[in-house]
Design a protein around this motif. Structure first.
Motif, PDB file in Angstrom:
ATOM      1  N   GLU A 194       0.823  -1.212   0.000  1.00 30.87           N
ATOM      2  CA  GLU A 194       0.000   0.000   0.000  1.00 30.87           C
ATOM      3  C   GLU A 194       0.855   1.259   0.000  1.00 30.87           C
ATOM      4  OE1 GLU A 194      -3.489   2.179   2.662  1.00 30.87           O
ATOM      5  OE2 GLU A 194      -2.924   0.099   3.081  1.00 30.87           O
ATOM      6  N   GLU A 195       1.995   1.198   0.679  1.00 34.06           N
ATOM      7  CA  GLU A 195       2.887   2.358   0.727  1.00 34.06           C
ATOM      8  C   GLU A 195       3.447   2.707  -0.654  1.00 34.06           C
ATOM      9  OE1 GLU A 195       5.814   1.290   3.584  1.00 34.06           O
ATOM     10  OE2 GLU A 195       4.525   1.690   5.328  1.00 34.06           O
ATOM     11  N   LYS A 196       3.491   1.721  -1.538  1.00 35.53           N
ATOM     12  CA  LYS A 196       3.994   1.943  -2.896  1.00 35.53           C
ATOM     13  C   LYS A 196       2.872   2.196  -3.895  1.00 35.53           C
ATOM     14  CE  LYS A 196       8.470   1.036  -2.175  1.00 35.53           C
ATOM     15  NZ  LYS A 196       9.568   1.969  -2.535  1.00 35.53           N
ATOM     16  N   THR A 197       1.615   2.217  -3.401  1.00 37.27           N
ATOM     17  CA  THR A 197       0.461   2.310  -4.294  1.00 37.27           C
ATOM     18  C   THR A 197      -0.193   3.681  -4.188  1.00 37.27           C
ATOM     19  OG1 THR A 197       0.044  -0.068  -4.037  1.00 37.27           O
ATOM     20  CG2 THR A 197      -1.766   1.279  -4.900  1.00 37.27           C
ATOM     21  N   ALA A 198      -0.436   4.303  -5.313  1.00 36.64           N
ATOM     22  CA  ALA A 198      -1.087   5.618  -5.335  1.00 36.64           C
ATOM     23  C   ALA A 198      -2.573   5.515  -5.662  1.00 36.64           C
ATOM     24  CB  ALA A 198      -0.401   6.520  -6.356  1.00 36.64           C
ATOM     25  N   SER A 199      -2.943   4.520  -6.436  1.00 37.26           N
ATOM     26  CA  SER A 199      -4.325   4.379  -6.895  1.00 37.26           C
ATOM     27  C   SER A 199      -5.270   4.003  -5.759  1.00 37.26           C
ATOM     28  CB  SER A 199      -4.400   3.306  -7.990  1.00 37.26           C
ATOM     29  OG  SER A 199      -5.722   2.924  -8.236  1.00 37.26           O
ATOM     30  N   GLY A 200      -6.355   4.773  -5.628  1.00 38.31           N
ATOM     31  CA  GLY A 200      -7.357   4.466  -4.616  1.00 38.31           C
ATOM     32  C   GLY A 200      -8.039   3.137  -4.894  1.00 38.31           C
ATOM     33  N   ALA A 201      -8.264   2.816  -6.164  1.00 38.41           N
ATOM     34  CA  ALA A 201      -8.916   1.555  -6.538  1.00 38.41           C
ATOM     35  C   ALA A 201      -8.058   0.361  -6.121  1.00 38.41           C
ATOM     36  CB  ALA A 201      -9.175   1.529  -8.038  1.00 38.41           C
ATOM     37  N   SER A 202      -6.746   0.465  -6.366  1.00 33.28           N
ATOM     38  CA  SER A 202      -5.845  -0.639  -5.999  1.00 33.28           C
ATOM     39  C   SER A 202      -5.771  -0.809  -4.488  1.00 33.28           C
ATOM     40  CB  SER A 202      -4.450  -0.386  -6.566  1.00 33.28           C
ATOM     41  OG  SER A 202      -4.466  -0.350  -7.977  1.00 33.28           O
ATOM     42  N   LYS A 203      -5.742   0.314  -3.774  1.00 29.29           N
ATOM     43  CA  LYS A 203      -5.725   0.241  -2.310  1.00 29.29           C
ATOM     44  C   LYS A 203      -7.001  -0.402  -1.783  1.00 29.29           C
ATOM     45  CE  LYS A 203      -2.726   4.232  -1.363  1.00 29.29           C
ATOM     46  NZ  LYS A 203      -2.645   5.584  -0.720  1.00 29.29           N
ATOM     47  N   ALA A 204      -8.142  -0.038  -2.375  1.00 27.53           N
ATOM     48  CA  ALA A 204      -9.420  -0.620  -1.947  1.00 27.53           C
ATOM     49  C   ALA A 204      -9.431  -2.127  -2.195  1.00 27.53           C
ATOM     50  CB  ALA A 204     -10.573   0.055  -2.682  1.00 27.53           C
ATOM     51  N   ASP A 205      -8.901  -2.554  -3.342  1.00 22.76           N
ATOM     52  CA  ASP A 205      -8.848  -3.984  -3.642  1.00 22.76           C
ATOM     53  C   ASP A 205      -8.011  -4.739  -2.610  1.00 22.76           C
ATOM     54  OD1 ASP A 205     -10.476  -4.074  -5.899  1.00 22.76           O
ATOM     55  OD2 ASP A 205      -8.835  -3.566  -7.265  1.00 22.76           O
ATOM     56  N   MET A 206      -6.922  -4.123  -2.157  1.00 26.87           N
ATOM     57  CA  MET A 206      -6.089  -4.760  -1.137  1.00 26.87           C
ATOM     58  C   MET A 206      -6.856  -4.914   0.177  1.00 26.87           C
ATOM     59  SD  MET A 206      -2.368  -2.939  -1.630  1.00 26.87           S
ATOM     60  CE  MET A 206      -1.720  -2.611  -3.260  1.00 26.87           C
ATOM     61  N   VAL A 207      -7.600  -3.897   0.535  1.00 25.50           N
ATOM     62  CA  VAL A 207      -8.377  -3.970   1.773  1.00 25.50           C
ATOM     63  C   VAL A 207      -9.472  -5.027   1.657  1.00 25.50           C
ATOM     64  CG1 VAL A 207      -9.860  -2.699   3.370  1.00 25.50           C
ATOM     65  CG2 VAL A 207      -7.888  -1.569   2.353  1.00 25.50           C
ATOM     66  N   PHE A 208     -10.141  -5.078   0.503  1.00 28.07           N
ATOM     67  CA  PHE A 208     -11.191  -6.076   0.310  1.00 28.07           C
ATOM     68  C   PHE A 208     -10.621  -7.495   0.401  1.00 28.07           C
ATOM     69  CE2 PHE A 208     -13.612  -2.784  -2.416  1.00 28.07           C
ATOM     70  CZ  PHE A 208     -14.263  -2.292  -1.283  1.00 28.07           C
ATOM     71  N   SER A 209      -9.400  -7.694  -0.114  1.00 27.03           N
ATOM     72  CA  SER A 209      -8.749  -9.009  -0.013  1.00 27.03           C
ATOM     73  C   SER A 209      -8.521  -9.371   1.454  1.00 27.03           C
ATOM     74  CB  SER A 209      -7.415  -9.001  -0.760  1.00 27.03           C
ATOM     75  OG  SER A 209      -7.603  -8.883  -2.155  1.00 27.03           O
ATOM     76  N   CYS A 218     -12.309   4.972  -0.360  1.00 26.21           N
ATOM     77  CA  CYS A 218     -13.305   5.248  -1.410  1.00 26.21           C
ATOM     78  C   CYS A 218     -13.791   6.685  -1.362  1.00 26.21           C
ATOM     79  CB  CYS A 218     -14.490   4.286  -1.268  1.00 26.21           C
ATOM     80  SG  CYS A 218     -14.109   2.577  -1.751  1.00 26.21           S
ATOM     81  N   GLU A 219     -13.939   7.229  -0.167  1.00 23.34           N
ATOM     82  CA  GLU A 219     -14.380   8.618  -0.037  1.00 23.34           C
ATOM     83  C   GLU A 219     -13.299   9.582  -0.501  1.00 23.34           C
ATOM     84  OE1 GLU A 219     -15.496   9.012   4.030  1.00 23.34           O
ATOM     85  OE2 GLU A 219     -17.537   8.222   3.722  1.00 23.34           O
ATOM     86  N   ALA A 220     -12.034   9.167  -0.366  1.00 27.91           N
ATOM     87  CA  ALA A 220     -10.926  10.041  -0.757  1.00 27.91           C
ATOM     88  C   ALA A 220     -10.682  10.066  -2.261  1.00 27.91           C
ATOM     89  CB  ALA A 220      -9.648   9.608  -0.041  1.00 27.91           C
ATOM     90  N   GLY A 221     -11.206   9.064  -2.962  1.00 30.59           N
ATOM     91  CA  GLY A 221     -10.966   9.085  -4.405  1.00 30.59           C
ATOM     92  C   GLY A 221     -11.260   7.773  -5.102  1.00 30.59           C
ATOM     93  N   GLY A 222     -12.162   6.982  -4.548  1.00 26.96           N
ATOM     94  CA  GLY A 222     -12.510   5.722  -5.182  1.00 26.96           C
ATOM     95  C   GLY A 222     -13.453   5.914  -6.364  1.00 26.96           C
ATOM     96  N   ASP A 223     -13.415   4.982  -7.314  1.00 25.60           N
ATOM     97  CA  ASP A 223     -14.334   5.058  -8.445  1.00 25.60           C
ATOM     98  C   ASP A 223     -15.670   4.424  -8.058  1.00 25.60           C
ATOM     99  OD1 ASP A 223     -13.925   2.273  -8.560  1.00 25.60           O
ATOM    100  OD2 ASP A 223     -12.339   2.473 -10.041  1.00 25.60           O
ATOM    101  N   TRP A 224     -16.661   4.537  -8.970  1.00 31.47           N
ATOM    102  CA  TRP A 224     -18.003   4.063  -8.641  1.00 31.47           C
ATOM    103  C   TRP A 224     -18.032   2.559  -8.416  1.00 31.47           C
ATOM    104  CZ3 TRP A 224     -20.589   0.302 -11.217  1.00 31.47           C
ATOM    105  CH2 TRP A 224     -20.144  -0.050 -12.491  1.00 31.47           C
ATOM    106  N   GLU A 225     -17.189   1.820  -9.156  1.00 31.63           N
ATOM    107  CA  GLU A 225     -17.199   0.364  -9.012  1.00 31.63           C
ATOM    108  C   GLU A 225     -16.796  -0.057  -7.609  1.00 31.63           C
ATOM    109  OE1 GLU A 225     -15.113  -3.676 -10.853  1.00 31.63           O
ATOM    110  OE2 GLU A 225     -14.689  -1.714 -11.755  1.00 31.63           O
ATOM    111  N   HIS A 226     -15.757   0.572  -7.077  1.00 33.29           N
ATOM    112  CA  HIS A 226     -15.289   0.197  -5.742  1.00 33.29           C
ATOM    113  C   HIS A 226     -16.204   0.739  -4.651  1.00 33.29           C
ATOM    114  CE1 HIS A 226     -11.693  -0.770  -8.086  1.00 33.29           C
ATOM    115  NE2 HIS A 226     -11.389  -1.583  -7.099  1.00 33.29           N
ATOM    116  N   LYS A 227     -16.832   1.877  -4.909  1.00 31.41           N
ATOM    117  CA  LYS A 227     -17.830   2.365  -3.951  1.00 31.41           C
ATOM    118  C   LYS A 227     -19.024   1.413  -3.899  1.00 31.41           C
ATOM    119  CE  LYS A 227     -16.646   7.274  -4.269  1.00 31.41           C
ATOM    120  NZ  LYS A 227     -17.067   8.625  -4.723  1.00 31.41           N
ATOM    121  N   ASN A 228     -19.376   0.862  -5.056  1.00 32.26           N
ATOM    122  CA  ASN A 228     -20.478  -0.096  -5.098  1.00 32.26           C
ATOM    123  C   ASN A 228     -20.081  -1.409  -4.421  1.00 32.26           C
ATOM    124  OD1 ASN A 228     -23.250  -0.514  -6.253  1.00 32.26           O
ATOM    125  ND2 ASN A 228     -22.230  -2.293  -7.133  1.00 32.26           N
TER     126      ASN A 228
END
Length: 390
Positions: A125-140, A165-175
Motif C-alpha cells: 500500500e505504501e507503494k500504491t497511489a491508486s485508490g482503486a488498488s488500495k481498496a482492492d487490497m483492503v477487500f482481499s 473510497c471517499e478520498a478518491g474511489g471510483d463508482w465500481e469500488h464504492k459499489n
C-alpha cells in the motif's frame, strides 16, 4: 448479471464449509464427506497456517506429512516471489516493485497467513497511489478475515476501505464497498442497513468474489422483509426488475415475499420454514435465525391486524393456518413486549387492536381517545397530554 465476471473467492467457500461442519442444528450435513472436502481444499491451495488453525479449532489431528508438504511448497513459491521482487527493485521501475509486493501480499493471503499478509499488504500500500488498488487490497484482507471469522477485524478494515473510497474511489469500488458493508450488517443483525446497502448495489453488482448475484439478491430480500414497510417493499423489492429476474431461483423466498405482500398468510407461513432453512445454513445469517423467525412473524401479525379494529382468534388462526393456542401464545407474548398494539379478550375470543396517531407536539395518542375528543368538540383534552410530555 447471470454470468459472473469472476468466481467466488475459494476462501469464502471454505469458510462456509467449515461453518456447516461446526453447526449442530443444520440438517442434512454429511460431516465425514464435508471434512474431506475441507481438507482437499486446504491441501490443494497450500493453506498451511489455516490448516493448523482449523485442526486446533475442530479437534482434528494434524497430518504432519501433509503440513510439511504444504510448507515446503509455499516456501518454494515464496522464494520465487522474493527473487522477482529483488529483480524489480534492482533492475525495473516503481510499478514493477509495487506489483511484486502486491503479488507477495496476495500469496500470503491466499495461503491464510494473516500476520505475514497484513505486513505485506501494508508494504504494498505504501507503494500504491491508486485508490482503486488500495481498496482492492483492503477487500482481499476482509475476505481473509472472514475466513477466520474475525468480524472485529472486518469492521476495522471496512472503515479503512470507506475512507479510501471517499478520498478518491471510483463508482465500481464504492459499489463493492456497499456489498461488503451489507454483509457486515447482516452478520451484526442490522437488517435495515443491510437492506439499504444491498438494494443499492444490485443494479450494478460486480462483487462476485463474495457471492453470486442470486445470493446477493437473496440477502437483500431477506433483509428487506424484516426492515421495509409494505409500500417500500413493493417499490424496492416486489416490483424490482433485477430482483424479479432471479428470485425464482430461490422458490421459498419468492413465495414468502409475494405471500407477505399479497396478504396470503397461509402461503407465507408454509414458505416461511423454507426461508428459515436458508438462514440457518448460512454463515452470515445463522447467528440470528431465532431472532429472524420471531421478527418476521411479528411483521406478518402486525400487517394482518392493521386491517381490523377487532378480529376473532379463530379467524386469524385460520388465516395463518395455525392453531388457536399457538396464535394466542404468540400474540400475547408480543403484546406483553409492547410489539403489538392490541389486547386479547379471552372470554369473547377476540383481539382488539389499538390505533395510534400523532397529534400536536409529536405525541402519540390512542385513536379511540382522539375520536371521542373530536366528536365532543373537546380539543382541549388533547392539549394537556402534549404539555405533560415537555
Amino acid at each position: 448479471m447471470e454470468e459472473e465476471s469472476e468466481k467466488q473467492d475459494f476462501r469464502l467457500e471454505l469458510a462456509q464449509q467449515v461453518f456447516l461442519y461446526r453447526s449442530s442444528d443444520v440438517p442434512g450435513v454429511d460431516r465425514p464427506k464435508l471434512q474431506t472436502r475441507i481438507l482437499d481444499s486446504v491441501y490443494s491451495n497450500g493453506l498451511a497456517p489455516y490448516y493448523q488453525h482449523i485442526c486446533t479449532e475442530l479437534g482434528w489431528q494434524v497430518d504432519q506429512a501433509k503440513l510439511s508438504e504444504m510448507q515446503s511448497r509455499n516456501q518454494k513459491q515464496l522464494e520465487e516471489l522474493d527473487a522477482k521482487f529483488k529483480d524489480a527493485e534492482e533492475n525495473l521501475g516503481e510499478t514493477e516493485v509495487r506489483d511484486a509486493l502486491h503479488a507477495k501480499a496476495e500469496f500470503y493471503g491466499r495461503i491464510g497467513d494473516r500476520d505475514a499478509a497484513t505486513k505485506a499488504y501494508k508494504d504494498a500500500e505504501e507503494k500504491t497511489a491508486s485508490g482503486a488498488s488500495k481498496a482492492d487490497m483492503v477487500f482481499s484482507q476482509v475476505r481473509l478475515a472472514i475466513l477466520y471469522q474475525d468480524w472485529l477485524c472486518v469492521k476495522k478494515l471496512l472503515g479503512q476501505a470507506k475512507a479510501i473510497c471517499e478520498a478518491g474511489g471510483d463508482w465500481e469500488h464504492k459499489n463493492k464497498l456497499k456489498v461488503y458493508e451489507g454483509v457486515a450488517a447482516l452478520h451484526s443483525r442490522d437488517f435495515k442497513r443491510a437492506a439499504e446497502q444491498l438494494l443499492d448495489s444490485i443494479a450494478t453488482f460486480t462483487t462476485s468474489e463474495l457471492f453470486s448475484y442470486t445470493e446477493c439478491v437473496s440477502y437483500a430480500v431477506i433483509a428487506s422483509l424484516l426492515s421495509l414497510d409494505r409500500v417500500s417493499l413493493k417499490s424496492k423489492v416486489v416490483d424490482s426488475p433485477e430482483i424479479r429476474s432471479v428470485i425464482g431461483h430461490v422458490p421459498a423466498l419468492e413465495t414468502c415475499l409475494n405471500a407477505l405482500y399479497d396478504c396470503s398468510y397461509k402461503d407465507f407461513f408454509r414458505s416461511f420454514l423454507g426461508v428459515v432453512d436458508i438462514i440457518r445454513a448460512d454463515m452470515y445469517l445463522h447467528p440470528h435465525v431465532r431472532h429472524y423467525m420471531r421478527e418476521l412473524r411479528l411483521v406478518a401479525y402486525n400487517q394482518f391486524l392493521d386491517s381490523y379494529k377487532s378480529v376473532t382468534m379463530d379467524s386469524m388462526a385460520t388465516a395463518f393456518d395455525v392453531s388457536v393456542p399457538f396464535l394466542d401464545s404468540e400474540v400475547a407474548d408480543f403484546i406483553c413486549a409492547g410489539r403489538i398494539s392490541a389486547k386479547i379478550d379471552k372470554v369473547a375470543g377476540i383481539i382488539e387492536t389499538k390505533r395510534w396517531v400523532i397529534v400536536a407536539g409529536g405525541v402519540a395518542a390512542e385513536w379511540q381517545f382522539v375520536q371521542s375528543c373530536v366528536s365532543n368538540h373537546s380539543c382541549m383534552c388533547i392539549r394537556p397530554v402534549c404539555l405533560s410530555t415537555t
